[in-house]
Write a protein that holds these residues in place. Sequence first.
Motif, PDB file in Angstrom:
ATOM      1  N   MET A  21       0.841  -1.192   0.000  1.00 50.78           N
ATOM      2  CA  MET A  21       0.000   0.000   0.000  1.00 50.78           C
ATOM      3  C   MET A  21       0.873   1.238   0.000  1.00 50.78           C
ATOM      4  N   PRO A  22       0.795   2.089  -1.064  1.00 48.45           N
ATOM      5  CA  PRO A  22       1.575   3.319  -1.065  1.00 48.45           C
ATOM      6  C   PRO A  22       1.101   4.238   0.044  1.00 48.45           C
ATOM      7  N   VAL A  23       2.006   4.908   0.721  1.00 45.93           N
ATOM      8  CA  VAL A  23       1.631   5.795   1.805  1.00 45.93           C
ATOM      9  C   VAL A  23       2.449   7.066   1.748  1.00 45.93           C
ATOM     10  N   THR A  24       1.907   8.107   2.348  1.00 45.76           N
ATOM     11  CA  THR A  24       2.710   9.299   2.605  1.00 45.76           C
ATOM     12  C   THR A  24       2.621   9.595   4.086  1.00 45.76           C
ATOM     13  N   VAL A  25       3.711   9.980   4.681  1.00 43.20           N
ATOM     14  CA  VAL A  25       3.786  10.087   6.130  1.00 43.20           C
ATOM     15  C   VAL A  25       4.157  11.508   6.521  1.00 43.20           C
ATOM     16  N   THR A  26       3.335  12.145   7.358  1.00 44.94           N
ATOM     17  CA  THR A  26       3.717  13.446   7.866  1.00 44.94           C
ATOM     18  C   THR A  26       4.851  13.286   8.856  1.00 44.94           C
ATOM     19  N   ARG A  27       5.708  14.275   8.890  1.00 43.12           N
ATOM     20  CA  ARG A  27       6.922  14.283   9.708  1.00 43.12           C
ATOM     21  C   ARG A  27       7.976  13.315   9.178  1.00 43.12           C
ATOM     22  N   THR A  28       7.580  12.440   8.266  1.00 39.42           N
ATOM     23  CA  THR A  28       8.554  11.673   7.487  1.00 39.42           C
ATOM     24  C   THR A  28       8.031  11.730   6.061  1.00 39.42           C
ATOM     25  N   THR A  29       7.941  12.940   5.507  1.00 40.99           N
ATOM     26  CA  THR A  29       7.154  13.207   4.322  1.00 40.99           C
ATOM     27  C   THR A  29       7.630  12.390   3.136  1.00 40.99           C
ATOM     28  N   ILE A  30       6.698  11.676   2.515  1.00 38.64           N
ATOM     29  CA  ILE A  30       7.010  10.829   1.367  1.00 38.64           C
ATOM     30  C   ILE A  30       6.118  11.300   0.236  1.00 38.64           C
ATOM     31  N   THR A  31       6.695  11.910  -0.809  1.00 37.29           N
ATOM     32  CA  THR A  31       5.849  12.616  -1.757  1.00 37.29           C
ATOM     33  C   THR A  31       6.160  12.385  -3.225  1.00 37.29           C
ATOM     34  N   THR A  32       7.282  11.813  -3.589  1.00 34.22           N
ATOM     35  CA  THR A  32       7.655  11.800  -4.997  1.00 34.22           C
ATOM     36  C   THR A  32       7.319  10.485  -5.683  1.00 34.22           C
ATOM     37  N   THR A  55       6.353   5.103  -0.724  1.00 34.50           N
ATOM     38  CA  THR A  55       6.776   3.763  -0.337  1.00 34.50           C
ATOM     39  C   THR A  55       5.599   2.953   0.181  1.00 34.50           C
ATOM     40  N   GLY A  56       5.824   1.680   0.418  1.00 38.55           N
ATOM     41  CA  GLY A  56       4.796   0.831   0.997  1.00 38.55           C
ATOM     42  C   GLY A  56       4.782   0.944   2.508  1.00 38.55           C
ATOM     43  N   TYR A  57       3.674   0.512   3.096  1.00 42.02           N
ATOM     44  CA  TYR A  57       3.520   0.599   4.548  1.00 42.02           C
ATOM     45  C   TYR A  57       4.600  -0.183   5.281  1.00 42.02           C
ATOM     46  N   MET A  58       5.025  -1.325   4.745  1.00 35.99           N
ATOM     47  CA  MET A  58       5.986  -2.172   5.437  1.00 35.99           C
ATOM     48  C   MET A  58       7.362  -1.521   5.536  1.00 35.99           C
ATOM     49  N   ALA A  59       7.610  -0.469   4.775  1.00 35.49           N
ATOM     50  CA  ALA A  59       8.887   0.234   4.868  1.00 35.49           C
ATOM     51  C   ALA A  59       8.868   1.323   5.933  1.00 35.49           C
ATOM     52  N   THR A  60       7.695   1.584   6.524  1.00 33.91           N
ATOM     53  CA  THR A  60       7.601   2.577   7.590  1.00 33.91           C
ATOM     54  C   THR A  60       7.925   1.922   8.928  1.00 33.91           C
ATOM     55  N   VAL A  61       8.136   2.755   9.940  1.00 31.65           N
ATOM     56  CA  VAL A  61       8.448   2.227  11.264  1.00 31.65           C
ATOM     57  C   VAL A  61       7.337   1.315  11.788  1.00 31.65           C
ATOM     58  N   PRO A  62       6.046   1.700  11.697  1.00 35.98           N
ATOM     59  CA  PRO A  62       5.002   0.780  12.166  1.00 35.98           C
ATOM     60  C   PRO A  62       5.005  -0.554  11.423  1.00 35.98           C
ATOM     61  N   GLY A  63       5.298  -0.524  10.112  1.00 34.03           N
ATOM     62  CA  GLY A  63       5.353  -1.768   9.360  1.00 34.03           C
ATOM     63  C   GLY A  63       6.469  -2.679   9.836  1.00 34.03           C
ATOM     64  N   LEU A  64       7.644  -2.105  10.091  1.00 33.70           N
ATOM     65  CA  LEU A  64       8.769  -2.886  10.590  1.00 33.70           C
ATOM     66  C   LEU A  64       8.507  -3.389  12.008  1.00 33.70           C
ATOM     67  N   LEU A  65       7.784  -2.586  12.792  1.00 32.21           N
ATOM     68  CA  LEU A  65       7.427  -3.041  14.136  1.00 32.21           C
ATOM     69  C   LEU A  65       6.476  -4.233  14.080  1.00 32.21           C
ATOM     70  N   ASN A  96      -0.984  -6.115   3.391  1.00 35.02           N
ATOM     71  CA  ASN A  96      -0.059  -5.247   2.672  1.00 35.02           C
ATOM     72  C   ASN A  96       0.708  -6.000   1.600  1.00 35.02           C
ATOM     73  N   LEU A  97       1.175  -7.188   1.930  1.00 34.77           N
ATOM     74  CA  LEU A  97       1.926  -7.971   0.946  1.00 34.77           C
ATOM     75  C   LEU A  97       1.055  -8.365  -0.242  1.00 34.77           C
ATOM     76  N   GLY A  98      -0.235  -8.568   0.011  1.00 26.86           N
ATOM     77  CA  GLY A  98      -1.147  -8.946  -1.067  1.00 26.86           C
ATOM     78  C   GLY A  98      -1.861  -7.777  -1.708  1.00 26.86           C
ATOM     79  N   ASP A  99      -1.550  -6.545  -1.285  1.00 27.80           N
ATOM     80  CA  ASP A  99      -2.252  -5.353  -1.777  1.00 27.80           C
ATOM     81  C   ASP A  99      -3.764  -5.502  -1.627  1.00 27.80           C
ATOM     82  N   CYS A 100      -4.186  -5.981  -0.454  1.00 33.86           N
ATOM     83  CA  CYS A 100      -5.601  -6.247  -0.215  1.00 33.86           C
ATOM     84  C   CYS A 100      -6.189  -5.372   0.889  1.00 33.86           C
TER      85      CYS A 100
END
Length: 322
Positions: free
Chosen positions: A1-12, A166-176, A224-228
């Motif tokens: 799932m593509p995401v954008t994160v405030t305070r870790t802004t992901i925009t391009t 990026t995908g959710y799994m690349a964010t801190v919550p995803g890795l947690l 997330n892995l299945g884009d579901c």
Amino acid sequence: MPVTVTRTTITTTTSSSSGLGSPTIVGSPRALTQPLGLLRLLQLLSTCVAFSLVASVGAWTGAMGNWSMFTWCFCFAVTLIILIVELGGLQSRFPLSWRNFPITYACYAALFCLSASIIYPTTYVQFLSHGRSRDHAIAATAFSCIACVAYATEVAWTRARPGEITGYMATVPGLLKVLETFVACIIFAFISSPSLYQHQPALEWCVAVYSICFILAAVAILLNLGDCTNMLPISFPSFLSGLALLSVLLYATALVLWPLYQFNEKYGGQPRRSRDVSCADRHTYYVCTWDRRLAVAILTAINLLAYVADLVYSARLVFVRV
């Protein structure tokens, strides 16, 4: 799932950099000459050498030895698949989300190799007599440590950074989420004997907590892995926040009940290790009952901290579908 994160802004845009500062070349042998490609070659080599050294002298026995051998073989096989997919430019045909899969796997592999690097020498190598088998086992442990560092480096390189979609799994919550499920699996290994908890309803509740939270976190990862993520009846961010809050509350009860009923004499526990007859002698490939109880208590605290951090970071994330 593509995401954008405030305070870790992901925009391009999505194509490009993998967090390494240079474009990732796929569908070409040149992919192996990029920093990430070279790092994965190191992962492949170190895991291959580790299980080859052990297999050549038969230096693995029992559940702990089997776990270490499985770890190295599994990591080698999946890393090889990832390299083949990237060399062939087959990401679009891969059955799982390539935006989320490599970093999810790298995080699991780092944890797997870390566990093998600790478990294998402490439960097996120290009991070997000096000779060729022991030398091979020590060398395998060293290469396991190298693999662990290599996978952890990949996670650090490819995690979410400002300026990237990026995908959710690349964010801190995803890795947690990966850490939470991994720690839960280790807990399950330590409580594999029903005698540890069947005599008390409170301890059975703790086992239920571990199982429920593990299943929910695993569902979040698989969605997330299945884009579901669209399959949920509620928004995915709301699901994540609710999951983190529920898990914190459940694990808080387990953190209180498990030590209380395992180590307090008033509730039938054993406060001292010396009173556990199973810990009287040192056994190869064996963890005594009291040590298992203590390990579960420590791992429960670790997972509670992970869920608290997950809740804090999830509350700060703002998800935007692109």
